[in-house]
Design a protein around this motif. Sequence first.
Motif, short mmCIF file in Angstrom:
data_model
loop_
_atom_site.label_atom_id
_atom_site.label_comp_id
_atom_site.label_asym_id
_atom_site.label_seq_id
_atom_site.Cartn_x
_atom_site.Cartn_y
_atom_site.Cartn_z
N VAL A 11 0.81 -1.22 0.00
CA VAL A 11 0.00 0.00 0.00
C VAL A 11 0.85 1.27 0.00
N ARG A 12 2.15 1.15 0.14
CA ARG A 12 3.02 2.33 0.19
C ARG A 12 2.92 3.19 -1.06
N CYS A 67 -6.07 6.29 -1.03
CA CYS A 67 -6.50 5.49 0.13
C CYS A 67 -6.56 4.03 -0.31
N PRO A 68 -5.75 3.17 0.29
CA PRO A 68 -5.72 1.76 -0.11
C PRO A 68 -6.84 0.91 0.49
N PHE A 69 -7.68 1.51 1.31
CA PHE A 69 -8.71 0.78 2.05
C PHE A 69 -9.59 -0.07 1.13
N ASP A 70 -10.17 0.53 0.10
CA ASP A 70 -11.06 -0.20 -0.80
C ASP A 70 -10.31 -1.28 -1.59
N ALA A 79 2.90 -2.05 4.61
CA ALA A 79 2.48 -0.67 4.87
C ALA A 79 3.54 0.07 5.69
N PRO A 80 3.54 1.41 5.60
CA PRO A 80 4.50 2.19 6.38
C PRO A 80 4.09 2.35 7.85
N PHE A 81 2.92 1.83 8.22
CA PHE A 81 2.42 1.88 9.59
C PHE A 81 1.58 0.62 9.83
N ASN A 82 1.29 0.34 11.07
CA ASN A 82 0.46 -0.81 11.39
C ASN A 82 -0.99 -0.45 11.02
N PRO A 83 -1.58 -1.06 9.98
CA PRO A 83 -2.90 -0.66 9.48
C PRO A 83 -4.06 -1.20 10.32
#
Length: 160
Positions: A9-10, A18-21, A40-44
């Motif tokens: 997702v980066r 927004c990678p959500f969808d 991901a660059p953070f814990n999603p």
Amino acid sequence: MPHNTHIDVRPILAQGGCPFDTVLEAGKTMQEADTLTLLAPFNPVPIYEALAGIGIEFVSVHRDEAGDFTVDFCFKPLKERALSLDLDLTHLEPPQPMMRIAEEVAQAKGGQTLQFRTRFKPVHMLHSLDADSTRHACEEQEDGTWLTRILKSEVVRCEH
């Protein structure tokens, strides 16, 4: 054969998207024993609950030296999922079992698995279930009854 989907997702985030969808759409196509790996660059964390609502379970998270997170999810087979409801409807005459199943599915929350035992395979009921809001599996039992498990899905969309 199980399939593993990888989504980084980066690049989506770097472009302001927004990678959500994208992640949810990949989750909706998963079958039993399939896995999904996110980078991901953070814990999603927000995606954990959203994927749980469609039957995708969190497996593990790992943070590498660069600070990026790799998160693994899987689609657990319906017969291995904890039940929220288990009803024996073999005593009911048609169309009562189908009406009862429809009521229970409508009242269920996303991520819940319901099980019903009927005297016949609920073919017409299964065709009427919305593919986006449920997954199901039927199995004939030794006594000639049918065991049907239904996973109620709750698809959340990104508001961005």
